[in-house]
Design a protein around this motif. Structure first.
Motif, PDB file in Angstrom:
ATOM      1  N   ASP A  66      10.957  14.970  -6.872  1.00 37.10           N
ATOM      2  CA  ASP A  66      11.394  15.889  -5.836  1.00 37.10           C
ATOM      3  C   ASP A  66      10.457  17.082  -5.720  1.00 37.10           C
ATOM      4  N   TRP A  67       9.976  17.570  -6.865  1.00 37.36           N
ATOM      5  CA  TRP A  67       9.016  18.670  -6.814  1.00 37.36           C
ATOM      6  C   TRP A  67       7.722  18.230  -6.148  1.00 37.36           C
ATOM      7  N   MET A  68       7.296  16.988  -6.384  1.00 38.87           N
ATOM      8  CA  MET A  68       6.106  16.481  -5.715  1.00 38.87           C
ATOM      9  C   MET A  68       6.350  16.333  -4.215  1.00 38.87           C
ATOM     10  N   ASP A  69       7.580  15.994  -3.824  1.00 41.11           N
ATOM     11  CA  ASP A  69       7.897  15.944  -2.404  1.00 41.11           C
ATOM     12  C   ASP A  69       7.811  17.322  -1.770  1.00 41.11           C
ATOM     13  N   VAL A  70       8.283  18.340  -2.483  1.00 42.71           N
ATOM     14  CA  VAL A  70       8.173  19.713  -1.978  1.00 42.71           C
ATOM     15  C   VAL A  70       6.706  20.096  -1.822  1.00 42.71           C
ATOM     16  N   PRO A  76      -0.427   9.336  -6.136  1.00 37.38           N
ATOM     17  CA  PRO A  76      -1.427   8.950  -5.131  1.00 37.38           C
ATOM     18  C   PRO A  76      -1.009   9.298  -3.713  1.00 37.38           C
ATOM     19  N   HIS A  77       0.290   9.291  -3.427  1.00 41.06           N
ATOM     20  CA  HIS A  77       0.743   9.678  -2.087  1.00 41.06           C
ATOM     21  C   HIS A  77       0.451  11.142  -1.823  1.00 41.06           C
ATOM     22  N   SER A  78       0.668  11.998  -2.816  1.00 42.42           N
ATOM     23  CA  SER A  78       0.363  13.421  -2.646  1.00 42.42           C
ATOM     24  C   SER A  78      -1.140  13.638  -2.493  1.00 42.42           C
ATOM     25  N   LEU A  79      -1.940  12.878  -3.254  1.00 40.49           N
ATOM     26  CA  LEU A  79      -3.394  12.974  -3.110  1.00 40.49           C
ATOM     27  C   LEU A  79      -3.830  12.530  -1.715  1.00 40.49           C
ATOM     28  N   ALA A  80      -3.184  11.486  -1.180  1.00 34.16           N
ATOM     29  CA  ALA A  80      -3.516  11.035   0.174  1.00 34.16           C
ATOM     30  C   ALA A  80      -3.180  12.109   1.201  1.00 34.16           C
ATOM     31  N   CYS A  81      -2.096  12.844   0.979  1.00 35.31           N
ATOM     32  CA  CYS A  81      -1.765  13.956   1.867  1.00 35.31           C
ATOM     33  C   CYS A  81      -2.836  15.049   1.800  1.00 35.31           C
ATOM     34  N   LEU A 120       0.821  -1.198   0.000  1.00 35.41           N
ATOM     35  CA  LEU A 120       0.000   0.000   0.000  1.00 35.41           C
ATOM     36  C   LEU A 120       0.864   1.260   0.000  1.00 35.41           C
ATOM     37  N   GLY A 121       2.037   1.139  -0.612  1.00 33.96           N
ATOM     38  CA  GLY A 121       2.932   2.282  -0.623  1.00 33.96           C
ATOM     39  C   GLY A 121       3.588   2.538   0.712  1.00 33.96           C
ATOM     40  N   LEU A 122       3.572   1.543   1.638  1.00 35.30           N
ATOM     41  CA  LEU A 122       4.005   1.843   2.987  1.00 35.30           C
ATOM     42  C   LEU A 122       4.937   0.823   3.595  1.00 35.30           C
ATOM     43  N   GLY A 123       5.130  -0.325   2.994  1.00 35.69           N
ATOM     44  CA  GLY A 123       5.920  -1.379   3.613  1.00 35.69           C
ATOM     45  C   GLY A 123       7.396  -1.084   3.547  1.00 35.69           C
ATOM     46  N   PRO A 124       8.185  -1.963   4.112  1.00 36.85           N
ATOM     47  CA  PRO A 124       9.632  -1.748   4.109  1.00 36.85           C
ATOM     48  C   PRO A 124      10.211  -1.900   2.717  1.00 36.85           C
ATOM     49  N   PRO A 125      11.354  -1.299   2.467  1.00 37.33           N
ATOM     50  CA  PRO A 125      11.978  -1.414   1.160  1.00 37.33           C
ATOM     51  C   PRO A 125      12.324  -2.856   0.839  1.00 37.33           C
ATOM     52  N   THR A 126      12.320  -3.179  -0.434  1.00 39.37           N
ATOM     53  CA  THR A 126      12.674  -4.528  -0.879  1.00 39.37           C
ATOM     54  C   THR A 126      13.993  -4.475  -1.620  1.00 39.37           C
ATOM     55  N   MET A 127      14.727  -5.576  -1.555  1.00 39.87           N
ATOM     56  CA  MET A 127      16.026  -5.643  -2.203  1.00 39.87           C
ATOM     57  C   MET A 127      15.874  -6.125  -3.627  1.00 39.87           C
ATOM     58  N   ALA A 128      16.503  -5.441  -4.548  1.00 42.08           N
ATOM     59  CA  ALA A 128      16.460  -5.866  -5.938  1.00 42.08           C
ATOM     60  C   ALA A 128      17.376  -7.066  -6.121  1.00 42.08           C
ATOM     61  N   MET A 137       0.426   4.236 -12.036  1.00 44.35           N
ATOM     62  CA  MET A 137       0.790   5.647 -12.087  1.00 44.35           C
ATOM     63  C   MET A 137       2.009   5.850 -11.208  1.00 44.35           C
ATOM     64  N   PRO A 138       2.720   6.967 -11.363  1.00 41.74           N
ATOM     65  CA  PRO A 138       3.846   7.232 -10.456  1.00 41.74           C
ATOM     66  C   PRO A 138       3.372   7.250  -9.015  1.00 41.74           C
ATOM     67  N   ASP A 139       4.105   6.557  -8.147  1.00 40.54           N
ATOM     68  CA  ASP A 139       3.656   6.391  -6.758  1.00 40.54           C
ATOM     69  C   ASP A 139       3.503   7.712  -6.031  1.00 40.54           C
ATOM     70  N   ILE A 140       4.296   8.705  -6.382  1.00 40.69           N
ATOM     71  CA  ILE A 140       4.251   9.976  -5.664  1.00 40.69           C
ATOM     72  C   ILE A 140       2.930  10.692  -5.878  1.00 40.69           C
TER      73      ILE A 140
END
Length: 342
Positions: free
Chosen positions: A59-63, A280-285, A15-23, A275-278
């Protein structure tokens, strides 16, 4: 191999929230950038493409997320302070207090995650804790919205039961149970993801998504019932503010909060990135930030002049009474969580 996730979705996991996975194997970009982090790779890529300031679109979406979450934390903090210390408790103010807490926790985690992606200053274990807390707050927020909408629907359909038979501490008990449920879900996810076979984790994803869909259906059905109720009551007199508050909050969640959960499950279960994960994350914010402004907008509606935020929020959360088949607002200051009102 770097511990940094190679994409935003791998960075957030379930759900966009779990721990990072190793490639398993390095991607061409990783080979090009050597052992540098994914953040360094994005910055190098943006510099090569000539993006102004060396910033990638992520990065702009993070800002943008940082700005939105700052406003949201201010609004939700105000709601928490007023409902926690300045306003007498009612059944629905308990729900709104917990919903504001869930939104504030989600925004805090989002703020920290955005800072981490911009500054890369968090340790790996702290980052995982923040991610799981963020997911827990998202699940709790969805559950609380479903509870609020369902109880409001029941009070409209069965007003006599609601006034006379509803247990006194229902709101507090339901909120405690929903927070505990969200915590158990995240502990279960952590265990199945890290210590059990991948098939078990896939089974967990399926079960969680079924619960996610069930909560969403409950949310939609109860909200649709409330909408029909508002339509019927608006022909006689103005619908209560609390009805409109619930409907607007649910509508914002369906538009801004729901895509994050759906896109995250599809990506984590089927490895399909819609879609780019950032995004839906920005929409959730946005979803978690806009709720306090809905409360104050509805509380201020129809009243001119300068008023305290406490009075505006009280008016938005005012109880309603059924009088002769119609509905009217009664002053919030005269209501309290008693055996007749909950």
């Amino acid at each position: 191999m770097s511990l940094e996730p190679e994409s935003p979705r791998e960075e957030q996991g379930f759900l966009g929230l779990g721990p990072p996975t190793m490639a398993v194997s390095p991607t061409p970009q990783q080979q090009e950038y050597g052992n540098g982090s994914a953040t360094e790779g994005r910055l190098n890529e943006s510099e090569a493409s000539g993006t102004p300031g060396g910033f990638h679109s992520y990065d702009w979406m993070d800002v943008f997320s940082l700005l939105v979450t700052s406003l949201g934390l201010l609004g939700n903090g105000t709601v928490l302070w007023l409902l926690g210390f300045r306003i007498r408790r009612t059944p629905y103010s308990v729900y709104i207090l917990n919903l504001a807490g869930a939104d504030a926790l989600f925004l805090c985690c989002s703020f920290l995650i955005s800072l981490r992606r911009l500054a890369t200053c968090f340790y790996y274990i702290m980052y995982m804790v923040v991610l799981y807390l963020q997911c827990m707050s998202y699940t709790a927020g969805l559950s609380l919205l479903a509870a609020i909408s369902t109880e409001r629907c029941l009070s409209a359909l069965f007003p006599l039961w609601y006034r006379c038979r509803r247990p006194k501490h229902t709101s507090a008990a339901v909120c405690a149970g929903l927070w505990a449920q969200a915590g158990v879900i995240e502990v279960t996810e952590f265990v199945t993801r890290n210590y059990l076979a991948p098939r078990r984790f896939c089974n967990f994803l399926t079960i969680y998504f079924v619960c996610f869909v069930l909560l969403t259906c409950i949310l939609c059905v109860s909200s649709l019932t409330l909408l029909l109720r508002v339509q019927c009551s608006s022909r006689r007199r103005r619908p209560p503010r609390l009805y409109l508050l619930v409907l607007l909050t649910v509508l914002v969640f369906l538009l801004c909060g729901l895509p994050w959960g759906i896109e995250g499950f599809i990506n984590d279960r089927f490895r399909i990135e819609l879609m780019p994960d950032i995004l839906p994350h920005s929409l959730a914010c946005v979803n978690s930030s806009v709720n306090p402004f809905i409360y104050f907008f509805l509380g201020k509606q129809g009243h001119k002049g300068r008023e305290s935020l406490r009075l505006i929020l009280q008016r938005a959360l005012g109880e309603e009474q059924e009088v002769g088949g119609g509905m009217r607002d009664i002053p919030h200051t005269n209501t309290q969580e008693t055996s007749s009102g909950g």
